[in-house]
Motif scaffolding. Structure first.
Motif, PDB file in Angstrom:
ATOM      1  N   THR A 198       7.680  66.565  -6.859  1.00 25.21           N
ATOM      2  CA  THR A 198       6.501  65.794  -7.012  1.00 25.21           C
ATOM      3  C   THR A 198       5.389  66.525  -7.825  1.00 25.21           C
ATOM      4  O   THR A 198       4.651  65.967  -8.550  1.00 25.21           O
ATOM      5  CB  THR A 198       6.125  65.370  -5.427  1.00 25.21           C
ATOM      6  OG1 THR A 198       7.354  64.700  -4.908  1.00 25.21           O
ATOM      7  CG2 THR A 198       4.687  64.743  -5.432  1.00 25.21           C
ATOM      8  N   SER A 199       5.105  67.815  -7.426  1.00 22.90           N
ATOM      9  CA  SER A 199       4.250  68.637  -7.905  1.00 22.90           C
ATOM     10  C   SER A 199       4.309  68.747  -9.366  1.00 22.90           C
ATOM     11  O   SER A 199       3.317  68.636 -10.313  1.00 22.90           O
ATOM     12  CB  SER A 199       4.249  70.030  -7.462  1.00 22.90           C
ATOM     13  OG  SER A 199       3.767  69.965  -6.069  1.00 22.90           O
ATOM     14  N   LEU A 200       5.778  68.775 -10.048  1.00 23.45           N
ATOM     15  CA  LEU A 200       5.888  68.925 -11.383  1.00 23.45           C
ATOM     16  C   LEU A 200       5.461  67.831 -12.224  1.00 23.45           C
ATOM     17  O   LEU A 200       4.935  67.661 -13.188  1.00 23.45           O
ATOM     18  CB  LEU A 200       7.396  69.311 -11.722  1.00 23.45           C
ATOM     19  CG  LEU A 200       7.631  69.434 -13.124  1.00 23.45           C
ATOM     20  CD1 LEU A 200       7.001  70.920 -13.670  1.00 23.45           C
ATOM     21  CD2 LEU A 200       9.388  69.640 -13.145  1.00 23.45           C
ATOM     22  N   ILE A 201       5.924  66.332 -11.430  1.00 18.00           N
ATOM     23  CA  ILE A 201       5.777  65.187 -11.965  1.00 18.00           C
ATOM     24  C   ILE A 201       4.211  65.024 -12.328  1.00 18.00           C
ATOM     25  O   ILE A 201       3.575  64.713 -13.397  1.00 18.00           O
ATOM     26  CB  ILE A 201       6.166  64.055 -11.378  1.00 18.00           C
ATOM     27  CG1 ILE A 201       7.523  64.137 -11.207  1.00 18.00           C
ATOM     28  CG2 ILE A 201       5.413  62.666 -11.513  1.00 18.00           C
ATOM     29  CD1 ILE A 201       8.420  63.077 -10.338  1.00 18.00           C
ATOM     30  N   ASP A 202       3.071  65.483 -11.208  1.00 14.23           N
ATOM     31  CA  ASP A 202       1.707  65.519 -11.461  1.00 14.23           C
ATOM     32  C   ASP A 202       1.296  66.321 -12.367  1.00 14.23           C
ATOM     33  O   ASP A 202       0.538  66.016 -13.172  1.00 14.23           O
ATOM     34  CB  ASP A 202       1.043  65.697  -9.890  1.00 14.23           C
ATOM     35  CG  ASP A 202       1.523  64.694  -9.041  1.00 14.23           C
ATOM     36  OD1 ASP A 202       1.931  63.650  -9.236  1.00 14.23           O
ATOM     37  OD2 ASP A 202       1.150  64.861  -7.740  1.00 14.23           O
ATOM     38  N   THR A 226       2.643  75.413   7.473  1.00 15.60           N
ATOM     39  CA  THR A 226       3.788  75.885   7.540  1.00 15.60           C
ATOM     40  C   THR A 226       4.154  77.143   6.498  1.00 15.60           C
ATOM     41  O   THR A 226       5.120  77.944   6.359  1.00 15.60           O
ATOM     42  CB  THR A 226       5.127  75.331   7.603  1.00 15.60           C
ATOM     43  OG1 THR A 226       5.151  74.844   6.559  1.00 15.60           O
ATOM     44  CG2 THR A 226       5.116  74.400   8.755  1.00 15.60           C
ATOM     45  N   SER A 227       2.994  77.498   5.692  1.00 15.70           N
ATOM     46  CA  SER A 227       2.987  78.494   4.810  1.00 15.70           C
ATOM     47  C   SER A 227       3.651  78.262   3.638  1.00 15.70           C
ATOM     48  O   SER A 227       4.084  79.028   2.816  1.00 15.70           O
ATOM     49  CB  SER A 227       3.396  79.873   5.145  1.00 15.70           C
ATOM     50  OG  SER A 227       2.579  80.173   6.305  1.00 15.70           O
ATOM     51  N   THR A 228       4.201  76.730   3.199  1.00 17.01           N
ATOM     52  CA  THR A 228       4.629  76.341   1.931  1.00 17.01           C
ATOM     53  C   THR A 228       3.485  76.279   0.983  1.00 17.01           C
ATOM     54  O   THR A 228       2.585  75.274   1.419  1.00 17.01           O
ATOM     55  CB  THR A 228       5.743  75.212   2.106  1.00 17.01           C
ATOM     56  OG1 THR A 228       6.674  75.536   3.256  1.00 17.01           O
ATOM     57  CG2 THR A 228       6.035  74.728   1.196  1.00 17.01           C
ATOM     58  N   THR A 229       3.600  76.795  -0.039  1.00 16.00           N
ATOM     59  CA  THR A 229       2.865  76.571  -1.083  1.00 16.00           C
ATOM     60  C   THR A 229       3.686  76.050  -2.488  1.00 16.00           C
ATOM     61  O   THR A 229       4.555  76.763  -2.816  1.00 16.00           O
ATOM     62  CB  THR A 229       2.018  77.900  -1.398  1.00 16.00           C
ATOM     63  OG1 THR A 229       1.279  78.147   0.042  1.00 16.00           O
ATOM     64  CG2 THR A 229       0.884  77.682  -2.613  1.00 16.00           C
ATOM     65  N   ILE A 230       2.944  75.469  -3.293  1.00 15.55           N
ATOM     66  CA  ILE A 230       3.494  74.943  -4.693  1.00 15.55           C
ATOM     67  C   ILE A 230       2.250  75.513  -5.468  1.00 15.55           C
ATOM     68  O   ILE A 230       1.271  74.823  -5.495  1.00 15.55           O
ATOM     69  CB  ILE A 230       3.679  73.506  -5.039  1.00 15.55           C
ATOM     70  CG1 ILE A 230       4.856  73.183  -3.893  1.00 15.55           C
ATOM     71  CG2 ILE A 230       4.332  73.461  -6.314  1.00 15.55           C
ATOM     72  CD1 ILE A 230       6.057  73.767  -3.776  1.00 15.55           C
ATOM     73  N   ARG A 231       2.696  76.388  -6.582  1.00 18.35           N
ATOM     74  CA  ARG A 231       1.562  76.860  -7.202  1.00 18.35           C
ATOM     75  C   ARG A 231       2.085  77.278  -8.782  1.00 18.35           C
ATOM     76  O   ARG A 231       3.405  77.591  -8.765  1.00 18.35           O
ATOM     77  CB  ARG A 231       0.940  78.083  -6.707  1.00 18.35           C
ATOM     78  CG  ARG A 231       1.681  79.222  -6.396  1.00 18.35           C
ATOM     79  CD  ARG A 231       1.073  80.381  -6.100  1.00 18.35           C
ATOM     80  NE  ARG A 231       2.048  81.311  -5.725  1.00 18.35           N
ATOM     81  CZ  ARG A 231       2.866  82.268  -6.690  1.00 18.35           C
ATOM     82  NH1 ARG A 231       2.770  82.143  -7.711  1.00 18.35           N
ATOM     83  NH2 ARG A 231       3.626  83.112  -5.860  1.00 18.35           N
ATOM     84  N   PRO A 232       1.221  77.472  -9.539  1.00 17.65           N
ATOM     85  CA  PRO A 232       1.788  78.091 -11.086  1.00 17.65           C
ATOM     86  C   PRO A 232       2.498  79.252 -10.841  1.00 17.65           C
ATOM     87  O   PRO A 232       1.825  80.066 -10.124  1.00 17.65           O
ATOM     88  CB  PRO A 232       0.380  77.885 -11.835  1.00 17.65           C
ATOM     89  CG  PRO A 232      -0.304  76.972 -11.356  1.00 17.65           C
ATOM     90  CD  PRO A 232      -0.261  77.056  -9.745  1.00 17.65           C
ATOM     91  N   ALA A 233       3.534  79.416 -11.531  1.00 16.72           N
ATOM     92  CA  ALA A 233       4.351  80.764 -11.673  1.00 16.72           C
ATOM     93  C   ALA A 233       3.628  81.733 -12.239  1.00 16.72           C
ATOM     94  O   ALA A 233       2.786  81.535 -13.278  1.00 16.72           O
ATOM     95  CB  ALA A 233       5.658  80.536 -12.323  1.00 16.72           C
ATOM     96  N   THR A 234       3.770  83.108 -11.796  1.00 17.17           N
ATOM     97  CA  THR A 234       3.166  84.433 -12.474  1.00 17.17           C
ATOM     98  C   THR A 234       4.337  85.151 -12.687  1.00 17.17           C
ATOM     99  O   THR A 234       5.353  85.105 -12.398  1.00 17.17           O
ATOM    100  CB  THR A 234       2.087  85.011 -11.571  1.00 17.17           C
ATOM    101  OG1 THR A 234       2.620  85.462 -10.455  1.00 17.17           O
ATOM    102  CG2 THR A 234       1.057  83.879 -10.839  1.00 17.17           C
ATOM    103  N   ALA A 235       4.034  86.245 -13.466  1.00 15.32           N
ATOM    104  CA  ALA A 235       4.968  87.148 -13.770  1.00 15.32           C
ATOM    105  C   ALA A 235       5.442  87.841 -12.642  1.00 15.32           C
ATOM    106  O   ALA A 235       6.561  88.029 -12.743  1.00 15.32           O
ATOM    107  CB  ALA A 235       4.185  88.269 -14.952  1.00 15.32           C
TER     108      ALA A 235
END
Length: 174
Positions: free
Chosen positions: A111-115, A8-17
């Motif tokens: 959940t991603s932050l915990i990992d 569904t185009s949901t992505t969790i990734r590291p933030a960028t500027a």
């Protein structure tokens, strides 16, 4: 590096500027319209850039959730206290765009932050949640992810004419 992605185009990734204008807008909404943060003046994009740089330099996670091309929320782990002995403990923060609440993105981000926190060598996450009275989605989310209440600080903040408590929660990562 993508930490989570689904069809569904949901992505969790590291933030960028490039994500920081959206992060600024999301947080400004809560600063201006709610008591869930004790900030009274929204940080600028430059303030967020400094935070992203500091967390990155420390090896701590700052994540965004995207829905398609839109930053729908963010979460990060920041130092709990400045003294060196606290370096394995961090305070978590999570916010969603008002247009993207109620879809499970907060759970995915946390959940991603915990990992990511565990991978960064953290031992414990601390959550400081404002108790507004009544139903509290942030408390419910943290408790559902294994955070336990460690204490309550009564009437420690005043915002929008209200005295507010905070609830301290913690979760082991090891």
């Amino acid at each position: 590096m993508v930490l989570y992605s689904e069809s569904t185009s949901t992505t969790i990734r590291p933030a960028t500027a490039a994500d920081l204008p959206a992060v600024t807008t999301i947080f400004a909404h809560y600063v201006e319209t709610s008591v869930v943060t004790f900030e009274e003046t929204p940080p600028t994009v430059a303030d967020w850039a400094q935070k992203l740089g500091d967390l990155t330099d420390r090896g701590l996670p700052f994540l965004v959730a995207t829905a398609g091309d839109t930053v729908a929320g963010y979460a990060y782990a920041a130092p709990w206290r400045p003294k060196p002995a606290y370096r394995y403990t961090a305070e978590n923060t999570v916010y969603l765009s008002p247009a993207h609440t109620g879809r499970g993105l907060g759970r995915l981000l946390m959940t991603s932050l915990i990992d990511a926190g565990a991978a960064a060598g953290l031992r414990r996450l601390i959550a400081v949640v404002v108790d507004e009275g009544g139903a509290n989605p942030s408390l419910a989310l943290h408790r559902s992810l294994g955070f336990t209440e460690a204490g309550r600080l009564g009437a420690v903040g005043r915002k929008h004419g209200r005295w507010l408590d905070t609830v301290l929660l913690q979760r082991d990562l090891d």
